[in-house]
Structure formats: C-alpha cells, structure tokens
Design an enzyme around this catalytic site. Sequence first.
Site, PDB file in Angstrom:
ATOM      1  N   SER A  97       0.835  -1.205   0.000  1.00 15.73           N
ATOM      2  CA  SER A  97       0.000   0.000   0.000  1.00 15.73           C
ATOM      3  C   SER A  97       0.869   1.253   0.000  1.00 15.73           C
ATOM      4  O   SER A  97       2.031   1.239   0.410  1.00 15.73           O
ATOM      5  CB  SER A  97      -0.885   0.020   1.243  1.00 15.73           C
ATOM      6  OG  SER A  97      -1.665  -1.145   1.306  1.00 15.73           O
TER       7      SER A  97
HETATM    8  N1  SAH Z   1       0.383  -5.602   3.924  1.00 16.03           N
HETATM    9  C1  SAH Z   1       1.146  -5.850   2.715  1.00 16.03           C
HETATM   10  C2  SAH Z   1       0.429  -5.382   1.453  1.00 16.03           C
HETATM   11  C3  SAH Z   1      -0.575  -6.290   1.102  1.00 16.03           C
HETATM   12  S1  SAH Z   1      -1.426  -6.256  -0.420  1.00 16.03           S
HETATM   13  C4  SAH Z   1       2.513  -5.240   2.767  1.00 16.03           C
HETATM   14  O1  SAH Z   1       2.825  -4.508   3.707  1.00 16.03           O
HETATM   15  O2  SAH Z   1       3.311  -5.496   1.846  1.00 16.03           O
HETATM   16  C5  SAH Z   1      -2.716  -7.353   0.087  1.00 16.03           C
HETATM   17  C6  SAH Z   1      -2.317  -8.771   0.289  1.00 16.03           C
HETATM   18  O3  SAH Z   1      -3.443  -9.484   0.737  1.00 16.03           O
HETATM   19  C7  SAH Z   1      -1.856  -9.478  -0.985  1.00 16.03           C
HETATM   20  O4  SAH Z   1      -0.571  -9.968  -0.822  1.00 16.03           O
HETATM   21  C8  SAH Z   1      -2.883 -10.595  -1.161  1.00 16.03           C
HETATM   22  O5  SAH Z   1      -2.334 -11.789  -1.699  1.00 16.03           O
HETATM   23  C9  SAH Z   1      -3.354 -10.803   0.259  1.00 16.03           C
HETATM   24  N2  SAH Z   1      -4.650 -11.468   0.400  1.00 16.03           N
HETATM   25  C10 SAH Z   1      -5.779 -11.295  -0.338  1.00 16.03           C
HETATM   26  N3  SAH Z   1      -6.774 -12.098   0.124  1.00 16.03           N
HETATM   27  C11 SAH Z   1      -6.259 -12.782   1.185  1.00 16.03           C
HETATM   28  C12 SAH Z   1      -6.773 -13.768   2.071  1.00 16.03           C
HETATM   29  N4  SAH Z   1      -8.020 -14.253   1.978  1.00 16.03           N
HETATM   30  N5  SAH Z   1      -5.954 -14.249   3.029  1.00 16.03           N
HETATM   31  C13 SAH Z   1      -4.670 -13.811   3.150  1.00 16.03           C
HETATM   32  N6  SAH Z   1      -4.128 -12.892   2.340  1.00 16.03           N
HETATM   33  C14 SAH Z   1      -4.899 -12.379   1.366  1.00 16.03           C
END
Ligand code: SAH
Length: 214
Positions: free
Chosen positions: A64
């Site tokens: 993000s």
């Molecule tokens: N917090 C992260 C950014 C995440 S982007 C950072 O600091 O880099 C959102 C993430 O959520 C993605 O990697 C995606 O694969 C994950 N995601 C989406 N649905 C999910 C689920 N049901 N369970 C776990 N992760 C999930």
Amino acid sequence: MDDDLFQQSLRYEVMDQIAGKCAIADEVILAMKSVPRHLFVGEDQRHAAYRDEPLPIASGQTISQITTVAMQTGLLKMQKGDKVLEIGTGSGYQAAILCELGYRVYSIERHKKLYLTAKENLSALGYKDAVLIHGDGFDGLPRYAPFNGILITCGAPEIPEKLLEQLATGGRMVVPVGEKLQEMMVVEKTDDKNYTTTGAGYFRFVPMLKGIVN
Ligand code: SAH
C-alpha cells in the site's frame, strides 16, 4: 553519502511530510522511520520506495501507499504487547511496522511465494517474533485468538464474520470494505455479540480473495 544514509534521508523526509498532512500518532511515524521500505520491494522498485505510492510486489500484488499504511496503523490504536493479526502479509512491510511498535504480530498471506519472501525479509531485518502463516485470512487463526487488533490490508467484500469472532471484547478491527473502492471501517467490539463501526475514508486495495495459492 552511502546508499543506506541516502535511503534513510528520503524515508525521514516522506514520513515527516505525511505527519505534517495527516493526524498520525507520533509513535507510528517513528516506527515507520525505522523500517526500510526499500528492502521490501524488488531492486527494480527501490528507486520509488520513498514515494508515497503503492508499489508492485510479486504475484500481482502491491504494498500500500505509505499514507495508507500510516493511517491504518494509526487507526488500530494498539498498545505495546497487544496481540495483532494482519490479513495480507504481502511483502511483510506492514508487519515489520507492527513489530517495531512492540505488538505481538501474526500475519496471514494466501500466496505462498509472498509468504516465503516476507518470512525472509522479516528475519533478515531481525523481526523474528512475527508469526507468519500461509493460509486464507477469511478463516483467521482461531488457535491464537482472541486478538486485540485485526488489520486487513486487502479489500474485504464485507466485515469477515470469523475474524469478528476472533476479536477480543474491547478490540478493534481496521478493514477496508467494498469492491472497486473500499471504505475504511473501524470496528470496535463492545461485547461478545455487539460491535460499532465508524467510517474513515475511501481507499483502493487489491481484493481479499478466498482460498490459497501454492
Ligand atoms: N500488507 C502488505 C500489502 C498487502 S497487499 C505489505 O505490507 O506489503 C494485500 C495482500 O493481501 C496481498 O498480498 C494478497 O495476496 C493478500 N490477500 C488477499 N486475500 C487474502 C486472504 N483471503 N488471506 C490472506 N491474504 C490475502
């Protein structure tokens, strides 16, 4: 100036800018000044690591925007020692900030590749206490529940029921809810069955999807 000092000065500058335009707790800004965002992205993205923009990581996902990370962390309003569950580990950047704040961190990622890289990133930087799980965040982590805080970093179709159950009474969940555009919701659990929600603006996240990817 060597590369690290150069990166550090860019990092301090962007964090101070964000502190100047948004009401974010000082401790959050301080923690974010300590975490080298450029080490959570591929080398081809390092030049952009201290721009206040989302950055691409593997598996078609993104870290993000810096302001969004600061706002979500601030909205969580946790104390040192609190147990926090993050959904969507991605690169591990947000998890590192939660560790830096002294929270007990659990984080779930559905993409195995990202889970493995995040594990490496966090341990290389000395954040060895974070518990990372390759799994589906919709299920949460019942064996470690209840959590004082739950932070969802992907767009949820609605407030995930099982996660609400795993939130401690008095706990807070920060969750972007919606399809194309998400409203940031702050959910406060008032007792076993009841909770209040407050909107905190609109954002754009990658979607929260069911199941895992190996
Ligand atoms: N917090 C992260 C950014 C995440 S982007 C950072 O600091 O880099 C959102 C993430 O959520 C993605 O990697 C995606 O694969 C994950 N995601 C989406 N649905 C999910 C689920 N049901 N369970 C776990 N992760 C999930």
